[in-house]
Design an enzyme around this catalytic site. Sequence first.
Site, short mmCIF file in Angstrom:
data_model
loop_
_atom_site.label_atom_id
_atom_site.label_comp_id
_atom_site.label_asym_id
_atom_site.label_seq_id
_atom_site.Cartn_x
_atom_site.Cartn_y
_atom_site.Cartn_z
N HIS A 148 47.13 50.41 43.03
CA HIS A 148 47.24 49.32 43.96
C HIS A 148 47.75 48.00 43.25
CE1 HIS A 148 46.68 46.28 46.90
NE2 HIS A 148 45.57 45.72 46.45
N ASN A 207 51.05 41.66 46.74
CA ASN A 207 50.08 42.48 47.12
C ASN A 207 50.19 42.81 48.74
OD1 ASN A 207 47.61 44.03 48.14
ND2 ASN A 207 46.34 42.48 47.04
N CYS A 249 42.96 47.84 51.22
CA CYS A 249 43.71 48.01 50.08
C CYS A 249 43.76 49.63 49.70
CB CYS A 249 43.94 47.25 49.02
SG CYS A 249 44.14 45.61 49.39
O1 UT7 Z 1 43.47 43.77 47.10
C1 UT7 Z 1 42.71 43.12 46.70
C2 UT7 Z 1 42.82 41.75 47.11
N1 UT7 Z 1 42.54 40.72 46.14
C3 UT7 Z 1 42.66 40.51 44.77
O2 UT7 Z 1 43.12 41.44 44.23
C4 UT7 Z 1 42.35 39.29 44.22
C5 UT7 Z 1 41.82 39.32 42.86
N2 UT7 Z 1 41.70 37.85 42.39
C6 UT7 Z 1 42.82 37.27 41.83
O3 UT7 Z 1 43.74 38.03 41.67
C7 UT7 Z 1 42.47 36.27 40.92
O4 UT7 Z 1 41.25 35.76 41.21
C8 UT7 Z 1 43.33 34.94 41.97
C9 UT7 Z 1 44.78 35.15 41.32
C10 UT7 Z 1 43.15 35.09 43.50
C11 UT7 Z 1 42.92 33.81 41.32
O5 UT7 Z 1 43.20 33.54 39.89
P1 UT7 Z 1 42.09 33.15 38.91
O6 UT7 Z 1 42.70 33.13 37.56
O7 UT7 Z 1 40.95 33.95 39.22
O8 UT7 Z 1 41.86 31.67 39.29
P2 UT7 Z 1 40.67 30.91 39.73
O9 UT7 Z 1 40.24 31.38 41.23
O10 UT7 Z 1 39.54 30.93 38.74
O11 UT7 Z 1 41.18 29.38 40.01
C12 UT7 Z 1 41.39 28.56 38.70
C13 UT7 Z 1 42.08 27.18 39.41
C14 UT7 Z 1 41.01 26.59 40.57
O12 UT7 Z 1 41.01 25.10 40.09
P3 UT7 Z 1 40.01 24.45 39.39
O13 UT7 Z 1 38.94 24.80 40.18
O14 UT7 Z 1 39.89 25.05 37.94
O15 UT7 Z 1 40.45 22.97 39.43
C15 UT7 Z 1 41.91 26.95 41.67
O16 UT7 Z 1 41.62 25.83 42.62
O17 UT7 Z 1 43.32 27.38 39.88
C16 UT7 Z 1 43.26 26.77 41.29
N3 UT7 Z 1 44.12 27.54 42.12
C17 UT7 Z 1 45.63 27.22 42.10
N4 UT7 Z 1 46.37 26.37 41.67
C18 UT7 Z 1 47.47 26.28 41.78
C19 UT7 Z 1 43.81 28.50 43.00
N5 UT7 Z 1 45.12 28.96 43.64
C20 UT7 Z 1 45.86 28.31 43.14
C21 UT7 Z 1 47.32 28.14 43.52
N6 UT7 Z 1 48.17 27.39 42.44
N7 UT7 Z 1 47.82 28.90 44.14
#
Ligand code: UT7
Length: 319
Positions: free
Chosen positions: A246, A276, A111
């Site tokens: 980005h 993204n 990215c």
């Molecule tokens: O270009 C660089 C590429 N990557 C990035 O920039 C990604 C950077 N990270 C992020 O944007 C965020 O970490 C995410 C959007 C990927 C995830 O958001 P988060 O607020 O960090 O969520 P999390 O990973 O802490 O997950 C919270 C909960 C989990 O469930 P439990 O364990 O609390 O029961 C996940 O399983 O949300 C769940 N979850 C979802 N629920 C519904 C994860 N993805 C999803 C989803 N829909 N798509």
Amino acid sequence: MSIRIKGTGSALPLKTVTNNELSRFVDTTDEWIIERTGIESRHIATGETVDMLAGEAAWKALLDAGVDADKIDLIIVATCSAEQALPCIACQVQKHIGAVNAVAFDINAACAGFLFAMNTADAYISGGIYNNALIIGAEVLSNIVNWSDRTTCILFGDGAGAVYFEKDDRPLKFIQKSNGFKDDVLFCWQRDSVSVFYRGVQTYKYVTMDGREVFRFATRVVSETINELLSNEGLTADDIDLFILHQANLRIIESISKRLGVDMSKFPTNVERLGNTSSASIPLLVDEVRKEGRLKEGMRIVLSGFGAGLTYSACLMEL
Ligand code: UT7
């Protein structure tokens, strides 16, 4: 010596996919995606390829600049999702637009790729080797994400952005950094080995990510790198008119705006509509804000990207 924007262009696949459409095949909701990422929809290729999108964006950038393709010295494509290993996408773009005199090659810094490519072009041009460069970020990430993994597939979109630069003498400063020791937080082993000698087990064929770790890394290093870049020049964040970051997640951008103490109105976004798009996100946004008339002569802007590698970069540009 430095480089100056002379033309910009974009290309997006025709198909738009909403969060509700995604929720039909992964366990997610429109509310969750918007709350955690800001993303409402993204463009997904249904036949468009990286070289097609890159070629269209490139052609539009040249049209915008009013420059003939045979005048281009250098074409660099930043991509991490090319369908083909050989030849590189930049050579394909050269063919598509008829840039018969250009030198063309690709860069993969995920990215942050567009800024790494731009820095490379600046070095060539400032070194007196070339006079101009067409820099493109192009991705069809939908080919490498796991469409049954809700933690990643909801984030990404496809598209390409191109910027045509010419030699100039306005200030342009870069910081770029890599941390290969953090290769395990965001990776993809895209290709199957066809070697008759290969005895390894091939897994992780899709984008695999520790989202929380990438989130923490991004919010910290982007604000630190921008501050370092500005303090090197005796500037502060208040001296900057626009921050073109980005587009990975609206929450990441909001957090960086808070850390820098700068109002969100100086951070244009399109992650809501495009998701993204990795190396394409910065040139897509540059094209958008330029067409909206938000890039004005004399402005100071900062561009900054981060991604797999890990790689990150920031650029200070006077328009
Ligand atoms: O270009 C660089 C590429 N990557 C990035 O920039 C990604 C950077 N990270 C992020 O944007 C965020 O970490 C995410 C959007 C990927 C995830 O958001 P988060 O607020 O960090 O969520 P999390 O990973 O802490 O997950 C919270 C909960 C989990 O469930 P439990 O364990 O609390 O029961 C996940 O399983 O949300 C769940 N979850 C979802 N629920 C519904 C994860 N993805 C999803 C989803 N829909 N798509």
